[in-house]
Design a protein around this motif. Sequence first.
Motif, PDB file in Angstrom:
ATOM      1  N   VAL A  40      57.239   8.381 -39.076  1.00 20.37           N
ATOM      2  CA  VAL A  40      56.526   9.625 -39.443  1.00 20.37           C
ATOM      3  C   VAL A  40      57.573  10.891 -39.067  1.00 20.37           C
ATOM      4  O   VAL A  40      57.367  12.016 -39.888  1.00 20.37           O
ATOM      5  N   SER A  41      58.567  10.799 -38.381  1.00 20.92           N
ATOM      6  CA  SER A  41      59.488  12.002 -38.216  1.00 20.92           C
ATOM      7  C   SER A  41      60.125  11.874 -39.459  1.00 20.92           C
ATOM      8  O   SER A  41      60.446  13.475 -40.076  1.00 20.92           O
ATOM      9  N   GLY A  42      60.599  10.857 -40.166  1.00 17.93           N
ATOM     10  CA  GLY A  42      61.571  11.305 -41.539  1.00 17.93           C
ATOM     11  C   GLY A  42      60.634  11.908 -42.579  1.00 17.93           C
ATOM     12  O   GLY A  42      61.149  12.482 -43.315  1.00 17.93           O
ATOM     13  N   VAL A  43      59.244  11.249 -42.626  1.00 24.42           N
ATOM     14  CA  VAL A  43      58.523  11.483 -43.768  1.00 24.42           C
ATOM     15  C   VAL A  43      58.021  12.894 -43.366  1.00 24.42           C
ATOM     16  O   VAL A  43      57.969  14.055 -44.451  1.00 24.42           O
ATOM     17  N   LEU A  44      57.524  13.425 -42.307  1.00 26.81           N
ATOM     18  CA  LEU A  44      57.197  14.764 -42.067  1.00 26.81           C
ATOM     19  C   LEU A  44      58.224  15.771 -42.068  1.00 26.81           C
ATOM     20  O   LEU A  44      57.796  16.869 -42.720  1.00 26.81           O
ATOM     21  N   ALA A  45      59.309  15.279 -41.817  1.00 27.32           N
ATOM     22  CA  ALA A  45      60.646  16.327 -42.150  1.00 27.32           C
ATOM     23  C   ALA A  45      60.580  16.750 -43.653  1.00 27.32           C
ATOM     24  O   ALA A  45      61.005  17.987 -44.040  1.00 27.32           O
ATOM     25  N   VAL A  46      60.478  15.577 -44.485  1.00 25.39           N
ATOM     26  CA  VAL A  46      60.231  16.205 -46.008  1.00 25.39           C
ATOM     27  C   VAL A  46      58.869  16.845 -46.163  1.00 25.39           C
ATOM     28  O   VAL A  46      59.146  17.863 -47.077  1.00 25.39           O
ATOM     29  N   LEU A  76      63.506   2.270 -43.096  1.00 24.09           N
ATOM     30  CA  LEU A  76      63.829   2.974 -44.416  1.00 24.09           C
ATOM     31  C   LEU A  76      62.860   2.532 -45.381  1.00 24.09           C
ATOM     32  O   LEU A  76      62.180   3.247 -46.339  1.00 24.09           O
ATOM     33  N   ALA A  77      62.667   1.282 -45.429  1.00 26.54           N
ATOM     34  CA  ALA A  77      61.417   0.628 -46.392  1.00 26.54           C
ATOM     35  C   ALA A  77      59.898   1.020 -46.382  1.00 26.54           C
ATOM     36  O   ALA A  77      59.383   1.600 -47.176  1.00 26.54           O
ATOM     37  N   VAL A  78      59.633   1.124 -44.964  1.00 26.50           N
ATOM     38  CA  VAL A  78      58.267   1.690 -44.574  1.00 26.50           C
ATOM     39  C   VAL A  78      58.206   3.113 -45.066  1.00 26.50           C
ATOM     40  O   VAL A  78      57.144   3.852 -45.488  1.00 26.50           O
ATOM     41  N   GLY A  79      59.173   3.918 -44.573  1.00 28.07           N
ATOM     42  CA  GLY A  79      59.120   5.411 -44.909  1.00 28.07           C
ATOM     43  C   GLY A  79      59.272   5.799 -46.602  1.00 28.07           C
ATOM     44  O   GLY A  79      58.802   6.596 -46.888  1.00 28.07           O
ATOM     45  N   PHE A  80      60.061   5.052 -47.147  1.00 25.84           N
ATOM     46  CA  PHE A  80      59.958   5.276 -48.719  1.00 25.84           C
ATOM     47  C   PHE A  80      58.612   4.935 -49.216  1.00 25.84           C
ATOM     48  O   PHE A  80      58.274   5.600 -50.182  1.00 25.84           O
ATOM     49  N   VAL A  81      57.990   3.855 -48.855  1.00 25.57           N
ATOM     50  CA  VAL A  81      56.782   3.528 -49.300  1.00 25.57           C
ATOM     51  C   VAL A  81      55.645   4.468 -48.907  1.00 25.57           C
ATOM     52  O   VAL A  81      55.047   5.091 -49.923  1.00 25.57           O
ATOM     53  N   LEU A  82      55.550   4.879 -47.730  1.00 21.87           N
ATOM     54  CA  LEU A  82      54.818   6.196 -47.413  1.00 21.87           C
ATOM     55  C   LEU A  82      54.963   7.346 -48.167  1.00 21.87           C
ATOM     56  O   LEU A  82      53.991   8.091 -48.775  1.00 21.87           O
ATOM     57  N   VAL A  83      56.404   7.783 -48.410  1.00 20.16           N
ATOM     58  CA  VAL A  83      56.625   9.069 -49.032  1.00 20.16           C
ATOM     59  C   VAL A  83      56.110   8.827 -50.525  1.00 20.16           C
ATOM     60  O   VAL A  83      55.738   9.955 -51.000  1.00 20.16           O
ATOM     61  N   LEU A  84      56.389   7.690 -51.030  1.00 19.30           N
ATOM     62  CA  LEU A  84      55.856   7.729 -52.539  1.00 19.30           C
ATOM     63  C   LEU A  84      54.544   7.684 -52.737  1.00 19.30           C
ATOM     64  O   LEU A  84      54.112   8.116 -53.602  1.00 19.30           O
ATOM     65  N   VAL A  85      53.819   7.088 -51.882  1.00 29.84           N
ATOM     66  CA  VAL A  85      52.515   7.240 -52.044  1.00 29.84           C
ATOM     67  C   VAL A  85      51.686   8.669 -51.674  1.00 29.84           C
ATOM     68  O   VAL A  85      51.133   9.108 -52.627  1.00 29.84           O
ATOM     69  N   LEU A  86      52.338   9.401 -50.980  1.00 26.57           N
ATOM     70  CA  LEU A  86      52.045  10.854 -50.670  1.00 26.57           C
ATOM     71  C   LEU A  86      52.499  11.555 -51.881  1.00 26.57           C
ATOM     72  O   LEU A  86      51.781  12.416 -52.402  1.00 26.57           O
ATOM     73  N   VAL A  87      53.690  11.493 -52.365  1.00 30.76           N
ATOM     74  CA  VAL A  87      54.212  12.000 -53.516  1.00 30.76           C
ATOM     75  C   VAL A  87      53.437  11.780 -54.819  1.00 30.76           C
ATOM     76  O   VAL A  87      53.507  12.420 -55.642  1.00 30.76           O
ATOM     77  N   PHE A  88      53.050  10.584 -55.005  1.00 32.60           N
ATOM     78  CA  PHE A  88      52.228  10.226 -56.126  1.00 32.60           C
ATOM     79  C   PHE A  88      51.113  11.049 -56.430  1.00 32.60           C
ATOM     80  O   PHE A  88      50.860  11.478 -57.414  1.00 32.60           O
ATOM     81  N   ARG A  89      50.535  11.621 -55.426  1.00 27.21           N
ATOM     82  CA  ARG A  89      49.527  12.870 -55.341  1.00 27.21           C
ATOM     83  C   ARG A  89      49.877  13.865 -55.463  1.00 27.21           C
ATOM     84  O   ARG A  89      49.189  14.701 -56.348  1.00 27.21           O
ATOM     85  N   LEU A  90      50.992  14.414 -54.718  1.00 25.04           N
ATOM     86  CA  LEU A  90      51.417  15.703 -54.883  1.00 25.04           C
ATOM     87  C   LEU A  90      52.250  16.057 -56.282  1.00 25.04           C
ATOM     88  O   LEU A  90      52.013  17.005 -56.724  1.00 25.04           O
TER      89      LEU A  90
END
Length: 365
Positions: A134-140, A187-201
Amino acid sequence: MSTPRGGRRAAARPSSRRGRTRARRSEQPLTDAPPPPRPPRERRWGGRTPRVLWLVVLLAGVVALGCAVADIGPAWLDGAGGTAVSSAYTWALAARTGGRPLVFAGLAALMGVVTVVTDLEVLSGGAAVLTCVVSGVLAVMMTVPAASYLLAVRETLIACCIAAVGAFATVGFEPNADRERFEYLTLAVGFVLVLVLVFRLGAGLHGLGRRGLLVVVVGSLVLALTIAYAELLRRYGIASVVEPALDVVRWSRENLRAFPRPIVVLLGIPALVWGIHMRARRRQGWWVCAFGVAATLPVAQSLVNPQGSFVEAALQTVYGILLGLVVGYLVIRTDLALTGSRGSRARAEEAAAAHRPEPSRFRSL
């Protein structure tokens, strides 16, 4: 029976007057028509009371973690601080991405409280992974577009500070896990989560374009090759290949007291700087920013190493940021040169024209 001419004219005048009156009325604007709809306003993070409460919880967690680092207070203070920061970060990420802040923050707080009370090793590891991701994804996600390189540097530093607070919250749960497995998992979970969010953005895959698709492919290859190369050297490396690299690492640790992580220097920070810079011009910049978690997640992981110290982790982060900013500057200059913005005057005009709208930092995307 004949009608006089004057009578015919008098009989015709009223009808002509009525026709002219109707014509004038049809030309006049309709005052009863509904006003045009207003453009939708940006959604804030709830009302004033939830924002104040969020800030109080976050500050309380930071103070608790600081007291735990200084060895002040009871033993459970670090877990309480980690729970507060993790809950606040989860609330902010859900609010920033248009989710349900109270639901997810409540679940994170419940998990943290149960972890601190029961002191189970499995729950401690799970809470640490959740906090780190959550910290790594929120930072982006908390960054905003930047029209110039210096503004992109400012946003990158803000993202790293958010991830650094998350590093203290992560280690506050005292996870007893293997460092390498912890890093690969987050790293794997963070990349999957941020890609899901960026897919919409980023307007889906059809919004990538040729340049965006090239960036995603190259970034994925760099990430995969960096991880695979490091793993192969660690397990099956030949002495003639590994020793020169190890000599550089030893010299850096002996003289500079730390060695930056290659994934941060070569991928994470350059992608974050370039993506923030590109978002002021094109929506595809979100796809570049997605690889910025290769910098924010290692920052959030930096204190998990039981053999390291706070000073070494801080120096490692600072060195990685400084070298990554240099690489990011070269990438931005190359991008501007390829798009025709050569020379200081052309770059200044290009920066002045870069005004792609995006919600502010404390509004939902």
